[in-house]
Every structure is written in structure tokens, then in C-alpha cells.
Design an enzyme around this catalytic site. Structure first.
Site, short mmCIF file in Angstrom:
data_model
loop_
_atom_site.label_atom_id
_atom_site.label_comp_id
_atom_site.label_asym_id
_atom_site.label_seq_id
_atom_site.Cartn_x
_atom_site.Cartn_y
_atom_site.Cartn_z
CD GLU A 37 -3.13 -0.91 2.16
OE1 GLU A 37 -2.90 -0.18 3.14
OE2 GLU A 37 -4.19 -1.54 2.02
CD GLU A 65 -4.55 -5.93 2.70
OE1 GLU A 65 -5.29 -5.17 3.38
OE2 GLU A 65 -3.31 -5.90 2.75
#
Length: 777
Positions: free
Chosen positions: A432, A493
Site C-alpha cells: 500500500e 485485500e
């Protein structure tokens, strides 16, 4: 375990002038492993530990009698399972161990191999500083040769800084998990000849052709001519052989190119291997490659790796394994545990793989957010669980020196694990993080240079990210999901922090948690360009104060921190074919008033095609898979309206049918009474090596074995025999369940664990602790 099970996958590179170029073993046997010219000595027992490092403790003659005797894997401090401060483990400790090197090692090279130490390790031998290694998730080695005293005990001292140092990935800003501290993976001495096999990378070729072959890339660490007394005794030869068990399938030899000192590689090609069985999810067939280094007929060194033959590629039509497109369905995994953080031995690490593959029916796991235990990866190879493995990190990118460590982490991860057939994708971005063209050009180049056989990915959380990797891998927590914007596309995710759920939550939240996972997989099934999805996450985990639910736990898992299932786990379990297991799992606990306006919808995860629901023995409704909500799932959950069940509340029975035949039945008590207390050990036999450990699950259930989610009784334990309890005593149940772990000491014998419930009485389980071979160093 014999040596063929022993060095299976390896990898480390130079990380400083004194750090060894030799590669640490990725799988150490419980006993000494010996090959011609090679000796590997585990040194996991007999460490002396102090939580306070002092300069004096580095010295050879320092009196460490007051230090605590420990076995690794070891955590630098035992902690509560929740509601603790991470500063409790952020300190610098020291480990000391006396080692005696056998006389046969004279003239050989000697290394110490560390599989994982959190976070920075400074190593001394006999008071001489060998160097510092920065990083907690990747293996490293130091060469001891010049400093060894063959006439008496040597003293190895390791100073371990477990703070969140901003110069070391994943640190520098904040991370949503805890790293804990200590020498939490295994350690060994490795004795090899002056010229030795540094690493092996076996690369199957043309596996779908009917005539597969094998390239075995051998890395040879050449000695300086002046340090090898036998350098003039003849030419060197490499021999590579492929085995199926003890059956030889192919062998080849090749002269070694001798071009001075340093590491050189060359490829040996094996063909005409006969009928080769492919590694796949249902039949994960494994073979063994053995490599020998010879001078004439004399074997100087030998090593082996375990491999599988398979073709794994991400394509615009999805993920293809051996030419067949498979929709990926999995969960992300943190490798942390209650009380001891990351310091769990092989048996417990392997159990997590079994939970994911056998209990949750996943076909892929992501090692979020770092390379994980080689025991876990070995189990994935053995049971057919695919792996996305990634480098340490979380959102933050540091300065150039920090980035250099991250690039080195790519190398160490790949060189350790490139022989695992389960690994299908290298994660070469910091999870991320924002784009960084130069940095991620380097990580991708490193991955492709080392391993041209696998694709790369990198986990981002924004659609406009620059794609330097082969596969666009993205965390997408919205719903509906983004449409794929690249031909090769994998969701890594979802759900997670957007809907944390506890085992003690009410029916509405438990049901919605299950629906959210199911609806994402339903959308993933709607478009072949989605390669699949890896949900956040498998297990609840410890975290920092600015994350989680206020007790230092992120309740993001489909199981709790003890690996006990929440209802959403039942959805994953239900997605297997009935010939593997017939599944019927309710996404609720049976209670009339735990929902805001009384019980309404019974959401049931099942791979049956029809359900009948009975209350008090009376048929109240029938249900088919809920295609209105889940049109694309092969095994859609069922939604049965039970809102009219008011009078005559009682036991619920659900019968499952396939093609008109009843194949399963589950019952749930309507009494609201805790009826049974059970202990469920994962294993009955442990090895008395001071580290071997197994879980014991505690459950309070109704008379039909359904967990009573509001049982929170304090369970008191008595443990007799040569073992130790890892866990609170007494331990208060959470959601009607929980677990403790039993760790062996170094003494063989019988162990008995008795657990006392204040109402339901005592239960006990017994274990056999079998003798472990002595460590010889």
C-alpha cells in the site's frame, strides 16, 4: 529427519564485509545432518538470555550464570494476548551460546546461519564483533572461520535490538501489526569445504509437453587458491540427480568452471526423466534434486532441494495452473500468536497452513506483509496451498539506504524460497505504498534477474498506480469492487478493517460479516479477468494503539487470534467441492433475541443444493442457494426466513441435500444452556527438544457441540510432566472458546493437562514427549 529433508531452499547475500556469502539452510533437521564435506549442527538449545544487553556480556569470559537458559525460537518477553504496549518488547537484549566445533572442521569454512531475528542483530564470536544485520524477516549468515578456537569452547553472543528502527523496513512511519522481538527462528552452524555449493535453483522446463526436463542452476562458492590446500589436486565436477523417493529418475555431470574466487553459477540439464507427475492443488507431488561437488571420485560437498513440476501463470483469462484456469480464493496471514508473538516452532507454523487449506479450503495465501517461516512454506508445498510471498513493509518508503535494504530483502526472499512449487508470485512492492518509479524498477529487476520463472506483483491500494510488475495486485475495500484495469489482475485485500467482527458480536454483525466476504467472491466469480481474491484476513492479530478495536487487536480475521472460526470462516469452508467435504455452517448462533427485532434470516454456508430447517422437530422452511444475492458462486450461501418462528421456540435442525439425497445434518440447541466442556489438542506427541509446541483448543458447547458464544468462564489449568504452559492460568474464554499451547521441555516422558471449568467440571488430555537427539555443538 534425514539430510534429504534438510537444506530445502536457501538464500542470503553479502550484507557487509563480515557477513557470509554462504547461504543459510532453510530447513534444519532436529539432529546433526552430515554430507560428504558438509556438516550442519543445529544450535537452538542451551542459549543464555538477558533482557538487558551490556558491553561486558559480549566478552568471551563474561560470567552468564545469572542469565536465563532458553531455547530458540524464543521471544524476548512473554506478553498478554491483548491489551499490552508494544514498548514492552522494544528493547535491546543479548543471547549467548557456547559452541564447540569438531576437530574434523579444521581446514573447512564455518558459518553461523540465522533464519530470523527481530529486528537488528549484532554478532560477536569470542569477543570479536562480526557485524550487524538489519532486518527481522530474512535469513543471514556470518563466517566464523578465522575466529574459531578448536581447543576449547567458543562463545557466540548476539545483541538483538527489537525496537522499531526507522532505518529498517518495515519501519519509518507506522505499521498495522506488531513485530515483537528475539531470536524467533532457528539457528545452525554450517561447516563446508573451502569450495562449496552455495545455493541450488531447480527450474522445471516444458512441464506440459509430456517430456519435461529440468535445469539445475548450481551456485559454487570458490575459495581463494591459497586457502584451499587441495586446489591443485584435480578438476572439479558437478553432479545433479533427480529422485522420486529413492528412485533415481535422471543424472548428469559437468565440469566446474574455475574462474577465481567468489560465487559462480552454471546450469546442469536433465532430460529423459520418464513419466513426471505434476504438482497441483489436489495432488501436490514433490521430487528431490541432489547436487554433489566432486574432485575426481572424492565428494567434496553435497546438498539437496525439494521441488515440484508445474506451470503457473497469470493470464488475461485468470490464473492458470498446469493449463487449467483456477479461480484463486484465499486469505492473508500474519504469522503472530498469542503470548509469544512470532516465536513459534515448525509444528505450529505448519498447523496454520493446514487450517488455511483443510479447514478454510483456501487455495492461496498471501504472506502479509513479509517472508514467513520456511516451515509454513514447506507445508504449503506438501498440501497444495499456493503462495504470494512479499517483502517486508507497510505503506512507508524510506530513504535510499532503507530502499537498499528492501531490494536486498527481495534477493534474500527469492534466493531462500525459489524452489517452493507453492510460490506463484513474488510481491516486490511495499504494501500500500505510493508509486516510486526508481525504487520499484530496482525491486522488479532484482526479482526477474534472480527468478525468470515467476511473475511479479506489488500490493497497492489505488487504481491509478504505475504498473511495473507483471500482475496488477490491489487491495480494494470498496463494494462493488473496481473493474479490472489491467489484463493480469488480482485482488489482495478486502473486507478486513471496514467491518471488524468478534466472535461475541450479535447475530446481525456476524451475518453481515459473512455476507461481505461472500459478495466479494461472488463478484470475483463474475468476470474471468479477476484472477481471484485474497481476503483480509485469516486470523485476528495484535497491532498498535492507533489501529484495532482498543485492546491492541485487529478483529479483521475470519478466525480469532486463537485460530477458532467465526461464521465467515464457514463461507470459505463451504466453497470446496462436496467430494472433498460436505459442509453446512450457520452464519449465526441460534438465539431468538440476539437480533434487534428477533431472529429473522438464517444465513447458512453450504455446498449442498437444498436445505430443510426444523424447529422442535417440525419442518418450518426449505431453502435453495441464494442466487439472487450470489448469482456467480458455485456454492452460494442459503438465506432462510425464520422470522415467523415465535411460539414453540426450541432446537434447530438443518438437513442438507445433494440431488435429493440427505448428506448432512446439524443441530443447535434452543435451551440457552452451556452443556459440554471439551479440550481439543492438535497433536498428542511432541519432540522433547525444548521448542516443539502444540495448541489445545478449549470449547464450551451445547449438547450438539455448537459453541456457546457467550461462555466466558475462567478455566484453571494443572500441568504435570515435562512441559510448559503457554497462556494465561486461569484463562477466560472468549466467545465460548480459546486456546493455550503446550511446549515440550528437553525431557522425555508423559504430560497431562487438566482444565477445570467452574460449572462443567474437569477435562484432561495427555501427551507423549519423545526424546530428541542431542545437539552436538
Amino acid at each position: 529427519m534425514d539430510r534429504r529433508d534438510f537444506l530445502k531452499a536457501t538464500g542470503t547475500l553479502v550484507a557487509g564485509a563480515t557477513v557470509a556469502t554462504g547461504v543459510p539452510a532453510s530447513s534444519y533437521a532436529a539432529e546433526t545432518s552430515i554430507a560428504a564435506g558438509r556438516l550442519v549442527l543445529p544450535i537452538n538449545r542451551n542459549w543464555r538470555y538477558s533482557p538487558k544487553a551490556t558491553p561486558e556480556a559480549r566478552a568471551r569470559e563474561f560470567n552468564d550464570a545469572n542469565f536465563v537458559r532458553v531455547t530458540v525460537p524464543h521471544t524476548n518477553i512473554r506478553l498478554p494476548w491483548h491489551s499490552f504496549d508494544e514498548k514492552s518488547y522494544e528493547f535491546t537484549s543479548i543471547y549467548r551460546r557456547r559452541i564447540r566445533v569438531p576437530a574434523a572442521a579444521r581446514g573447512q569454512r564455518i558459518f553461523v546461519d540465522f533464519e530470523g531475528v527481530m529486528t537488528a542483530s549484532t554478532v560477536w564470536l569470542n569477543g570479536t564483533r562480526l557485524g550487524e544485520y538489519k532486518g527481522g524477516y530474512t535469513p543471514f549468515s556470518f563466517e566464523l572461520t578465522r575466529h574459531i578456537d578448536f581447543d576449547r569452547d567458543n562463545v557466540l553472543a548476539v545483541e538483538v535490538d527489537s525496537s522499531e528502527r526507522p532505518d529498517i523496513p518495515p519501519f519509518g512511519y507506522e505499521i498495522d501489526y506488531l513485530t515483537f522481538g528475539g531470536i524467533y527462528r532457528e539457528v545452525a552452524l554450517r561447516v563446508v569445504p573451502p569450495t562449496f555449493i552455495e545455493n541450488i535453483f531447480a527450474q522445471p522446463k516444458d512441464v506440459l509437453s509430456g517430456k519435461p526436463s529440468l535445469d539445475v542452476q548450481c551456485f559454487i562458492q570458490h575459495a581463494e587458491a591459497s586457502s584451499d590446500p587441495h586446489a591443485a589436486d584435480g578438476a572439479l565436477t558437478l553432479e545433479a540427480a533427480l529422485y522420486d523417493g529413492e528412485r533415481l529418475l535422471g543424472k548428469t555431470t559437468q565440469a566446474v568452471s574455475q574462474a577465481g574466487s567468489g560465487v559462480a553459477s552454471q546450469i546442469l540439464h536433465l532430460e529423459n526423466l520418464g513419466a513426471i507427475q505434476l504438482w497441483d492443488l489436489r495432488s501436490p507431488k514433490l521430487y528431490r534434486v541432489e547436487v554433489r561437488l566432486l574432485r575426481g571420485t572424492h565428494v567434496l560437498d553435497g546438498d539437496s532441494r525439494r521441488i515440484g513440476f508445474r506451470e503457473a501463470r497469470f493470464t488475461p483469462q485468470g490464473f492458470s495452473l498446469n493449463g487449467k484456469v483456477i479461480k484463486l480464493r484465499g486469505l492473508d496471514r500474519h504469522q503472530t500468536f498469542p503470548w509469544v508473538g512470532q516465536a513459534m516452532p515448525g509444528r505450529v507454523q505448519r498447523r496454520d497452513a493446514l487450517i488455511l487449506r483443510k479447514n478454510l479450503k483456501c487455495n492461496i495465501v498471501r504472506t502479509s506483509h513479509y517472508p514467513q517461516s520456511r516451515h509454513f512454506l514447506d507445508a504449503c508445498d506438501e498440501i497444495g496451498l499456493l503462495v504470494l510471498e512479499e517483502i517486508p513493509g507497510w505503506q512507508h518508503i524510506g530513504d535510499l539506504a532503507w530502499q537498499d535494504i528492501a531490494v536486498d530483502n527481495v534477493s534474500r526472499m527469492i534466493r531462500r524460497d525459489w524452489n517452493h512449487p507453492s510460490i506463484i508470485l513474488w510481491g516486490v512492492r511495499i504494501n500500500e505504498s505510493r508509486d516510486n518509479h526508481d525504487f520499484y524498477t530496482r525491486t522488479n529487476a532484482m526479482a526477474h534477474k534472480l527468478d525468470p520463472t515467476r511473475q511479479t506483483g506489488g500490493i497497492r491500494n489505488f487504481k491509478e498506480s504505475e504498473l511495473l510488475e507483471d500482475v496488477f495486485t490491489i487491495n480494494d475495500f470498496g463494494f462493488p469492487l473496481r473493474e479490472p484495469n489491467h489484463p493480469l489482475y488480482l485482488n489482495t485485500e478486502f473486507v478486513g478493517h471496514t467491518y471488524p467482527t468478534k466472535t461475541i458480536d450479535n447475530v446481525e454483525r456476524l451475518r453481515e460479516h459473512t455476507v461481505r466476504h461472500a459478495r466479494v467472491h461472488n463478484q470475483l466469480a463474475s468476470n474471468p479477468q479477476y484472477a481471484g481474491g485474497i481476503g483480509w484476513c485469516a486470523f485476528d492479530y495484535n497491532t498498535h494503539a492507533n489501529f484495532g478495536s482498543g485492546d491492541r487487536i485487529c478483529y479483521h480475521g475470519v478466525t480469532d487470534i486463537f485460530r477458532e472460526p467465526k461464521p465467515a470462516a464457514g463461507f470459505y469452508r463451504s466453497q470446496c467441492d462436496p467430494d472433498e467435504e460436505i459442509v453446512l455452517e450457520p452464519a449465526f448462533h441460534w438465539a431468538r433475541g440476539d437480533e434487534s427485532i428477533g431472529f429473522t434470516t438464517a444465513l447458512v454456508s453450504s455446498n449442498c443444493d437444498h436445505l430443510k430447517l426444523y424447529v422442535n422437530g417440525e419442518l418450518v422452511t426449505e431453502a435453495d442457494p441464494d442466487r439472487a444475492q450470489f448469482a456467480h458462486l458455485k456454492y452460494a450461501p442459503f438465506s432462510a426466513d425464520l422470522s415467523d418462528v415465535r411460539a414453540g421456540w426450541g432446537d434447530l435442525r438443518i438437513d442438507g441435500y445433494i440431488q435429493g439425497k440427505q448428506v448432512i445434518s446439524r443441530s443447535f440447541s434452543g435451551k440457552g444452556v452451556d452443556q459440554k466442556f471439551t479440550l481439543l489438542p492438535d497433536d498428542a506427541t511432541l519432540t522433547a527438544d525444548g521448542a516443539d509446541t502444540t495448541r489445545v483448543v478449549l470449547r464450551v458447547t451445547d449438547e450438539f457441540d455448537a459453541i456457546r458464544p457467550f461462555a466466558n468462564d475462567a478455566i484453571r489449568f494443572e500441568l504435570t510432566g515435562p512441559a510448559e504452559l503457554i497462556g494465561d492460568n486461569p484463562f477466560a474464554l472468549v466467545g465460548g472458546t480459546g486456546a493455550v499451547w503446550i511446549r515440550a521441555t528437553e525431557q522425555a516422558g508423559k504430560v497431562r493437562l487438566t482444565a477445570h471449568h467452574p460449572i462443567l467440571g474437569a477435562r484432561h488430555v495427555e501427551f507423549e514427549m519423545t526424546a530428541a537427539p542431542l545437539e552436538e555443538a
